[in-house]
Design a protein around this motif. Structure first.
Motif, PDB file in Angstrom:
ATOM      1  N   ARG A  44       0.853  -1.200  -0.061  1.00 49.22           N
ATOM      2  CA  ARG A  44       0.059   0.325   0.010  1.00 49.22           C
ATOM      3  C   ARG A  44       0.698   1.220  -0.097  1.00 49.22           C
ATOM      4  N   ALA A  45       1.930   1.220   0.864  1.00 48.51           N
ATOM      5  CA  ALA A  45       2.769   2.224   0.730  1.00 48.51           C
ATOM      6  C   ALA A  45       3.577   2.462  -0.667  1.00 48.51           C
ATOM      7  N   ALA A  46       3.696   1.436  -1.723  1.00 49.02           N
ATOM      8  CA  ALA A  46       4.410   1.592  -2.708  1.00 49.02           C
ATOM      9  C   ALA A  46       3.111   2.234  -3.675  1.00 49.02           C
ATOM     10  N   ARG A  47       1.900   1.587  -3.581  1.00 53.71           N
ATOM     11  CA  ARG A  47       0.873   2.253  -4.267  1.00 53.71           C
ATOM     12  C   ARG A  47       0.619   3.755  -3.874  1.00 53.71           C
ATOM     13  N   LYS A  48       0.755   4.056  -2.714  1.00 56.96           N
ATOM     14  CA  LYS A  48       0.592   5.481  -2.433  1.00 56.96           C
ATOM     15  C   LYS A  48       1.644   6.483  -3.259  1.00 56.96           C
ATOM     16  N   GLU A  52       0.799   9.019  -6.095  1.00 51.43           N
ATOM     17  CA  GLU A  52       1.403  10.413  -5.775  1.00 51.43           C
ATOM     18  C   GLU A  52       2.130  10.940  -7.198  1.00 51.43           C
ATOM     19  N   ALA A  53       3.155   9.873  -7.541  1.00 54.39           N
ATOM     20  CA  ALA A  53       3.808  10.241  -8.906  1.00 54.39           C
ATOM     21  C   ALA A  53       2.688  10.541  -9.889  1.00 54.39           C
ATOM     22  N   SER A  55      -0.042  11.698  -9.972  1.00 54.83           N
ATOM     23  CA  SER A  55      -0.840  13.030  -9.715  1.00 54.83           C
ATOM     24  C   SER A  55       0.023  14.008 -10.123  1.00 54.83           C
ATOM     25  N   ARG A  56       1.424  13.900  -9.574  1.00 57.41           N
ATOM     26  CA  ARG A  56       2.274  14.952  -9.818  1.00 57.41           C
ATOM     27  C   ARG A  56       2.525  15.145 -11.189  1.00 57.41           C
ATOM     28  N   CYS A  57       2.815  14.051 -12.155  1.00 55.95           N
ATOM     29  CA  CYS A  57       2.827  13.736 -13.564  1.00 55.95           C
ATOM     30  C   CYS A  57       1.677  14.663 -14.166  1.00 55.95           C
ATOM     31  N   ALA A  58       0.683  14.414 -13.880  1.00 53.21           N
ATOM     32  CA  ALA A  58      -0.792  14.851 -14.577  1.00 53.21           C
ATOM     33  C   ALA A  58      -0.681  16.278 -14.320  1.00 53.21           C
ATOM     34  N   LYS A  59      -0.188  16.784 -13.026  1.00 56.96           N
ATOM     35  CA  LYS A  59      -0.247  18.123 -12.662  1.00 56.96           C
ATOM     36  C   LYS A  59       0.574  18.863 -13.561  1.00 56.96           C
ATOM     37  N   ALA A  60       1.871  18.167 -13.640  1.00 55.04           N
ATOM     38  CA  ALA A  60       2.899  19.066 -14.365  1.00 55.04           C
ATOM     39  C   ALA A  60       2.527  18.968 -15.799  1.00 55.04           C
ATOM     40  N   LEU A  61       1.568  17.887 -16.335  1.00 51.30           N
ATOM     41  CA  LEU A  61       1.154  18.150 -17.809  1.00 51.30           C
ATOM     42  C   LEU A  61       0.027  18.924 -17.852  1.00 51.30           C
ATOM     43  N   ALA A  62      -0.661  19.085 -16.786  1.00 53.35           N
ATOM     44  CA  ALA A  62      -2.158  19.799 -16.748  1.00 53.35           C
ATOM     45  C   ALA A  62      -3.213  18.875 -17.297  1.00 53.35           C
ATOM     46  N   GLY A 251      11.008   4.731 -10.830  1.00 58.19           N
ATOM     47  CA  GLY A 251      11.012   5.384 -12.229  1.00 58.19           C
ATOM     48  C   GLY A 251       9.961   6.281 -12.234  1.00 58.19           C
ATOM     49  N   ALA A 252       8.765   6.085 -11.883  1.00 63.73           N
ATOM     50  CA  ALA A 252       7.710   6.929 -11.823  1.00 63.73           C
ATOM     51  C   ALA A 252       7.942   8.334 -10.862  1.00 63.73           C
ATOM     52  N   ILE A 253       8.597   8.143  -9.588  1.00 69.84           N
ATOM     53  CA  ILE A 253       8.872   9.357  -8.782  1.00 69.84           C
ATOM     54  C   ILE A 253       9.967  10.228  -9.769  1.00 69.84           C
ATOM     55  N   GLU A 254      10.785   9.533 -10.384  1.00 66.84           N
ATOM     56  CA  GLU A 254      11.858  10.401 -11.240  1.00 66.84           C
ATOM     57  C   GLU A 254      11.483  11.025 -12.330  1.00 66.84           C
ATOM     58  N   LEU A 255      10.205  10.571 -12.915  1.00 71.93           N
ATOM     59  CA  LEU A 255       9.585  10.984 -14.101  1.00 71.93           C
ATOM     60  C   LEU A 255       8.877  12.194 -13.500  1.00 71.93           C
ATOM     61  N   ALA A 256       8.174  11.898 -12.461  1.00 75.23           N
ATOM     62  CA  ALA A 256       7.372  13.306 -11.935  1.00 75.23           C
ATOM     63  C   ALA A 256       8.339  14.341 -11.507  1.00 75.23           C
TER      64      ALA A 256
END
Lengths: 400, 400
Positions: A44-48, A52-53, A55-62, A251-256
């Protein structure tokens, strides 16, 4: 023998110098090592962290969080959309711009009956480009007229060899107006994300692909943005069934991080970030400097110092020697490599081939096409490096 | 509220605790950041590192370097082989063991006419398993008899839910003897590499898939081992056309480290490494301890403390409460999670589903199937953790 030489990297379009991968805290990575599909605390921690990553990617891409799907990279993102064609009850025509990245073009190219899509009854047809390497309203109209059954189309945002920028919003309007039945419009934004202003929602497209390692993230991670859902060929549970395989949380965190750093600032309409205007200034200096040599052929020939038709991050160019003959691209690239400059001819994905289908689609003659080299810069490229590159090319042209 | 609790990870089959990813020197990663397909010095350096990693992986697996292809993971490796069926001029029957990983099974399962393979005219048929979850010579013979047109078969080395080990060498001999025409035999070794002795060359198989993150490497990288070449559905230039997309150099180095550490020692026939015998000892203690509770149902029921039919790294088990009723797997997993143990029910890839097709294929009744939990250990699991797990389960069984 010890070889000391300063190296200058001008192949950012092939891959960026890693940026965000080194900033990840080890504790952060350790915290999210579990399989995000596991239901225990670690899972669940990994899922969170993964969500989050996202959601951050989405926000950065609007865009909306639920429209972002993680994949293993740009090629896979493109393939998922491409092969979703297989799953359509009504198999029809797939249109792609003649200068698409090989991950689209080579799977659809019409000069070979054995391409994967065609073998399964899906017709493929290329959308021509103008001399500047861009799809125009006219070339798109023509392709649609010839292929009234088109149900999917792929038009890239920025060409990876020439930097040509397509006006996606205009083109999608043509497509929507012309075709009565729905057409899925896919946009490869691998060379656009973090490089030029983009507005996926406003462009009127249905999907987009990007790759982390082109914007300072790591390999093995990318995004498929889906405005409307598709049925992928491969089945699985992860990423809501869009991309099976254990999710690459780190990889997803780094991409965010990379998207927040480079893509998000390009959304603030009106005030472009300084890294963008600096890239424009360097490109202007580069083109002006090369033009001064007297042996410079920009590709296309009418590309000028400040040219909104092209990305300021990529320049395709050929050079003549003193005898007036065009210097082969690989000769130029090798000579520059020996002087400390990392420069490609075309796409890294086809660097071992001598054909230049992208340049030939622009109507370029074979000789000039084979003379083309690609100079691509990045966020940490300096004006000093640009000047040094111009000086080195000037010197080389006097000796070749 | 500060929550202090020691955590114990028993979900190594879902993903391993990262091991080799932290040992990579940053300088090493920086050295090979370029695109290995680029022809300049940086590109060639990255290519050299990538090819060294390939050669190290091959050596650790005791196979030829040119047979190793890097992919984004186990799921993609399986998909490449599976969908290469599409490209065969003579489309025929694909056989798969009924307990294969979802990345194979869900793309081929025969109870649904719309599976990707079947929709394109490729028949799929399951190879049954015995009660112990293993494919036997008899079940394979039966499948071959029913499907004389079989041209491809997938039989996994170690089942991800039960740890059942298939005798691949024996089964491939049956297949080769029975079928006159060539049959491509694919083996998913995701839960076998670095866990049990394997000898791909000796097994008589044509291809195998593995995933780095199951053996301490990072996400987004895996191997497809190909003894004989195949024609993949997706076209591209990288990995000799087998897997397009920029190569994950850093992931490949980490994977080489992981395979050298855990897979290579399992090749020295005769003397198994201490990490293997220690895992066996811990599994023996675990099963014996659980049996002592009086409420333990090993899956399959005749699995014993030392049982060469099963991997010592994975145990599937159900438990009865004092009233004699089987405790649902998710109840047990949640209770253990609350006590600090990370344990799954089945595969992480289908952890959100309540069906247990693998256990049902073994002829298990539904109630016991739904009671199954998967305890999977790793190289750093200790005997103390095993004893603590047994104590905790014993205590839980007295309260549930």
């Amino acid at each position: 023998m010890i070889r000391i030489m300063e190296r200058h990297y001008f192949d950012w379009a092939a891959t960026a110098i890693p940026d965000c991968t080194s900033t990840l805290q080890k504790s952060e990575a350790a915290h999210c090592f579990a399989n995000p599909s596991s239901i225990h605390e670690e899972g669940r921690a990994a899922r969170k962290v993964l969500e989050e990553a996202r959601s951050r990617c989405a926000k950065a891409l609007a865009v909306k969080t639920e429209e972002v799907f993680f994949t293993s990279g740009g090629t896979e993102s493109n393939a998922i959309v491409l092969f979703s064609q297989f799953c359509k009850p009504n198999r029809s025509v797939f249109l792609y711009s003649a200068v698409e990245h090989p991950s689209i073009r080579e799977n659809a190219a019409t000069n070979n009956n054995a391409t994967p899509l065609e073998r399964f009854g899906i017709s493929c047809a290329a959308i021509g480009v103008e001399k500047d390497g861009r799809v125009s309203e006219a070339t798109l109209e023509k392709a649609l007229e010839k292929n009234p059954g088109a149900r999917m189309a792929a038009i890239m945002a920025v060409n990876n060899e020439t930097g040509a920028v397509n006006e996606i919003k205009k083109l999608s309007a043509v497509l929507r107006k012309r075709q009565k039945q729905p057409v899925h419009l896919h946009c490869d934004i691998v060379q656009a994300a973090g490089k030029i202003p983009l507005d996926l929602d406003d462009w009127g497209i249905d999907s987009a692909s990007l790759s982390a390692h082109k914007i300072g993230g790591s390999r093995g991670i990318g995004i498929l943005w889906l405005k409307k859902t598709i049925t992928p060929l491969l089945r699985g549970t992860q990423e809501k069934g869009i991309r099976p395989g254990t999710e690459n949380t780190q990889g997803a965190i780094e991409l965010a991080q990379a998207l927040e750093k480079y893509a998000a600032p390009l959304h603030n309409n009106g005030s472009l970030p300084s890294f963008y205007s600096e890239a424009e200034a360097r490109m202007k200096t580069l083109i002006a400097g090369l033009r001064n040599t007297g042996f410079f052929i920009p590709i296309p020939e009418d590309r000028c110092e400040e040219d909104s038709r092209f990305s300021p991050w990529i320049l395709q160019a050929a050079f003549r020697n003193k005898a007036g003959k065009i210097i082969p691209g690989e000769v130029m690239a090798r000579a520059l490599d020996e002087k400390g400059f990392a420069i490609s001819t075309g796409s890294a994905c086809s660097s071992r081939e001598t054909k230049r289908p992208v340049l030939e689609a622009m109507g370029m003659d074979k000789e000039t096409s084979r003379g083309g080299i690609r100079i691509s810069q990045g966020w940490s490229t300096t004006m000093e490096e640009i000047n040094f590159l111009v000086d080195t090319i000037t010197m080389l042209l006097n000796s070749l």
